[in-house]
Design a protein around this motif. Structure first.
Motif, mmCIF file in Angstrom:
data_model
loop_
_atom_site.group_PDB
_atom_site.id
_atom_site.type_symbol
_atom_site.label_atom_id
_atom_site.label_comp_id
_atom_site.label_asym_id
_atom_site.label_seq_id
_atom_site.Cartn_x
_atom_site.Cartn_y
_atom_site.Cartn_z
ATOM 1 N N ASP A 96 1.602 30.430 -67.875
ATOM 2 C CA ASP A 96 1.362 31.313 -69.132
ATOM 3 C C ASP A 96 2.065 32.653 -68.835
ATOM 4 O OD1 ASP A 96 -0.289 29.551 -70.105
ATOM 5 O OD2 ASP A 96 -2.251 30.660 -69.814
ATOM 6 N N GLY A 97 2.032 33.058 -67.736
ATOM 7 C CA GLY A 97 3.132 34.197 -67.439
ATOM 8 C C GLY A 97 4.404 34.117 -67.331
ATOM 9 N N ARG A 98 4.794 32.813 -66.849
ATOM 10 C CA ARG A 98 6.210 32.594 -66.766
ATOM 11 C C ARG A 98 6.850 32.449 -68.496
ATOM 12 N NH1 ARG A 98 8.711 30.437 -62.272
ATOM 13 N NH2 ARG A 98 10.604 30.113 -63.880
ATOM 14 N N THR A 99 5.756 31.527 -69.099
ATOM 15 C CA THR A 99 6.259 31.318 -70.534
ATOM 16 C C THR A 99 6.527 32.818 -71.196
ATOM 17 O OG1 THR A 99 5.092 29.118 -70.338
ATOM 18 C CG2 THR A 99 5.466 30.128 -72.570
ATOM 19 N N LEU A 100 5.694 33.537 -70.887
ATOM 20 C CA LEU A 100 5.619 34.777 -71.882
ATOM 21 C C LEU A 100 6.946 35.472 -71.381
ATOM 22 C CD1 LEU A 100 4.346 36.904 -73.403
ATOM 23 C CD2 LEU A 100 3.253 38.038 -71.442
ATOM 24 N N GLN A 101 7.388 35.249 -70.070
ATOM 25 C CA GLN A 101 8.774 35.958 -69.806
ATOM 26 C C GLN A 101 10.038 35.299 -70.418
ATOM 27 O OE1 GLN A 101 8.664 34.995 -65.223
ATOM 28 N NE2 GLN A 101 8.072 37.308 -64.932
ATOM 29 N N GLU A 102 9.785 33.886 -70.452
ATOM 30 C CA GLU A 102 10.828 33.211 -70.926
ATOM 31 C C GLU A 102 10.947 33.469 -72.636
ATOM 32 O OE1 GLU A 102 12.947 30.987 -69.808
ATOM 33 O OE2 GLU A 102 11.985 30.908 -67.916
ATOM 34 N N VAL A 103 9.653 33.974 -73.347
ATOM 35 C CA VAL A 103 9.724 34.304 -74.740
ATOM 36 C C VAL A 103 10.006 35.844 -75.111
ATOM 37 C CG1 VAL A 103 8.200 34.124 -76.711
ATOM 38 C CG2 VAL A 103 7.897 32.412 -75.071
ATOM 39 N N THR A 104 9.728 36.455 -74.215
ATOM 40 C CA THR A 104 9.851 37.982 -74.541
ATOM 41 C C THR A 104 11.045 38.610 -73.603
ATOM 42 O OG1 THR A 104 8.401 38.606 -72.675
ATOM 43 C CG2 THR A 104 7.420 38.107 -74.970
ATOM 44 N N GLU A 106 10.543 39.975 -71.048
ATOM 45 C CA GLU A 106 9.872 40.817 -70.133
ATOM 46 C C GLU A 106 9.624 40.522 -68.748
ATOM 47 O OE1 GLU A 106 5.622 43.527 -70.391
ATOM 48 O OE2 GLU A 106 6.359 42.056 -71.933
ATOM 49 N N GLU A 107 9.813 41.325 -68.001
ATOM 50 C CA GLU A 107 9.720 40.875 -66.422
ATOM 51 C C GLU A 107 8.270 41.356 -66.146
ATOM 52 O OE1 GLU A 107 10.970 39.189 -62.913
ATOM 53 O OE2 GLU A 107 12.161 39.514 -64.950
ATOM 54 N N LEU A 108 7.458 40.358 -65.643
ATOM 55 C CA LEU A 108 6.130 40.635 -65.278
ATOM 56 C C LEU A 108 6.232 40.487 -63.722
ATOM 57 C CD1 LEU A 108 4.360 38.021 -67.555
ATOM 58 C CD2 LEU A 108 4.652 40.471 -67.983
ATOM 59 N N ALA A 109 6.597 41.699 -63.123
ATOM 60 C CA ALA A 109 6.759 41.655 -61.631
ATOM 61 C C ALA A 109 5.281 41.578 -60.819
ATOM 62 C CB ALA A 109 6.968 43.197 -61.372
ATOM 63 N N ALA A 110 4.441 41.649 -61.534
ATOM 64 C CA ALA A 110 2.869 41.633 -60.693
ATOM 65 C C ALA A 110 2.354 40.119 -60.903
ATOM 66 C CB ALA A 110 1.787 42.520 -61.217
ATOM 67 N N LEU A 111 3.030 39.280 -61.661
ATOM 68 C CA LEU A 111 2.621 37.919 -61.947
ATOM 69 C C LEU A 111 2.700 37.189 -60.399
ATOM 70 C CD1 LEU A 111 1.547 35.580 -63.493
ATOM 71 C CD2 LEU A 111 3.949 35.082 -63.900
ATOM 72 N N ASP A 112 3.619 37.053 -59.784
ATOM 73 C CA ASP A 112 3.810 36.333 -58.578
ATOM 74 C C ASP A 112 2.690 36.867 -57.527
ATOM 75 O OD1 ASP A 112 5.681 34.855 -59.504
ATOM 76 O OD2 ASP A 112 7.282 35.272 -57.904
ATOM 77 N N SER A 113 2.710 38.128 -57.471
ATOM 78 C CA SER A 113 1.530 38.689 -56.421
ATOM 79 C C SER A 113 0.096 38.466 -56.771
ATOM 80 C CB SER A 113 1.878 40.319 -56.395
ATOM 81 O OG SER A 113 0.932 40.802 -55.665
ATOM 82 N N ARG A 114 -0.085 38.510 -58.147
ATOM 83 C CA ARG A 114 -1.530 38.286 -58.489
ATOM 84 C C ARG A 114 -1.891 36.879 -58.123
ATOM 85 N NH1 ARG A 114 -0.588 40.043 -63.065
ATOM 86 N NH2 ARG A 114 -0.563 38.356 -64.595
ATOM 87 N N VAL A 115 -1.160 36.010 -58.598
ATOM 88 C CA VAL A 115 -1.164 34.538 -58.397
ATOM 89 C C VAL A 115 -1.365 34.095 -56.906
ATOM 90 C CG1 VAL A 115 -0.700 32.129 -58.922
ATOM 91 C CG2 VAL A 115 -0.507 33.896 -60.889
#
Length: 239
Positions: A96-104, A106-115
């Motif tokens: 879901d986070g990566r899909t949001l990155q692709e669509v917007t 926007e760089e979700l820097a915390a995604l990798d760390s959190r998962v």
């Protein structure tokens, strides 16, 4: 440590299950294992319809020969039922986070760390279960030794041989525990990294497949449009 650690388990089984050597494992065995080894899951199932549906799907679908290896696999599945759900949740959060990155964009820097942290936590839980299961294996072998020594039918020579074999099994399991514990923190981290890398790879493959499908559909649409134009140009001009 490879991802196989996530499914590594051996658990003491009830004498009732062991007595049914010629039957296949199935729904009733799975539910009995939940009742004995993971009753908290049954409590959740009673309160949560979605959870109950998933648990019953697992129980209904399970079928395997009644061997020691398959018993261990089934009981590992039961013991780590919630851990499997948590791993799937981490996977879906990443997708879901990566899909949001692709669509917007926007760089979700915390995604990798959190998962990644979520996966490490799950692997730690599975690792602890594995050690506990190994100890239960040893207890099972010790109980079998006691039963053999009290047996009235076996000869002393037979008892001696069977006890020897079980002691060898105990020794082997203790060696496995020792190996598992050695550098366990690093092994857990390595296992989590491998699993997370697989999730990232799966997402990339999915995106590539979707892109290929979109490109193919676009090409087909362009070819169809070109054929329509060509057909229209061939129509006779009205006089």
């Amino acid at each position: 440590m490879k991802r196989s650690l996530l499914f590594l388990a051996a658990l003491a089984v009830s004498s009732a299950l062991c007595a049914q050597e010629n039957q296949n494992l199935g729904r009733e065995d799975v539910l009995a294992a939940f009742k004995e080894y993971n009753p908290a899951a049954l409590e959740k199932a009673a309160a949560n319809p979605a959870y109950n549906e998933l648990l019953n799907k697992v129980a209904n679908a399970y079928s395997a020969p009644r061997t020691e290896e398959r018993l261990n696999e089934m009981l590992a599945l039961v013991l780590n039922f919630d851990n499997s759900i948590r791993l799937q949740a981490a996977r879906e959060e990443y997708f879901d986070g990566r899909t949001l990155q692709e669509v917007t964009g926007e760089e979700l820097a915390a995604l990798d760390s959190r998962v990644s942290e979520q996966i490490v936590t799950v692997v730690e839980a599975v690792f602890d279960n594995t050690l506990e299961i190994k100890e239960l294996q040893i207890d099972r072998y010790k109980k079998q030794i006691k039963i053999i020594k009290k047996d009235k039918v076996l000869s002393q020579e037979q008892k001696k041989e069977l006890v020897k074999q079980l002691n060898e099994q105990i020794k082997a399991v203790k060696a496995e525990i020792k190996t598992l514990k050695k550098n366990s923190k690093q092994k857990i981290k390595d296992t989590a990294k491998v699993y997370f890398a697989e999730i990232r790879s799966d997402f990339d493959k999915q995106q590539a497949a979707q892109l290929h499908k979109a490109q193919k559909q676009q090409l087909q649409a362009e070819q169809s449009a070109a054929q329509d134009v060509k057909a229209n140009n061939k129509k006779p001009v009205a006089k």
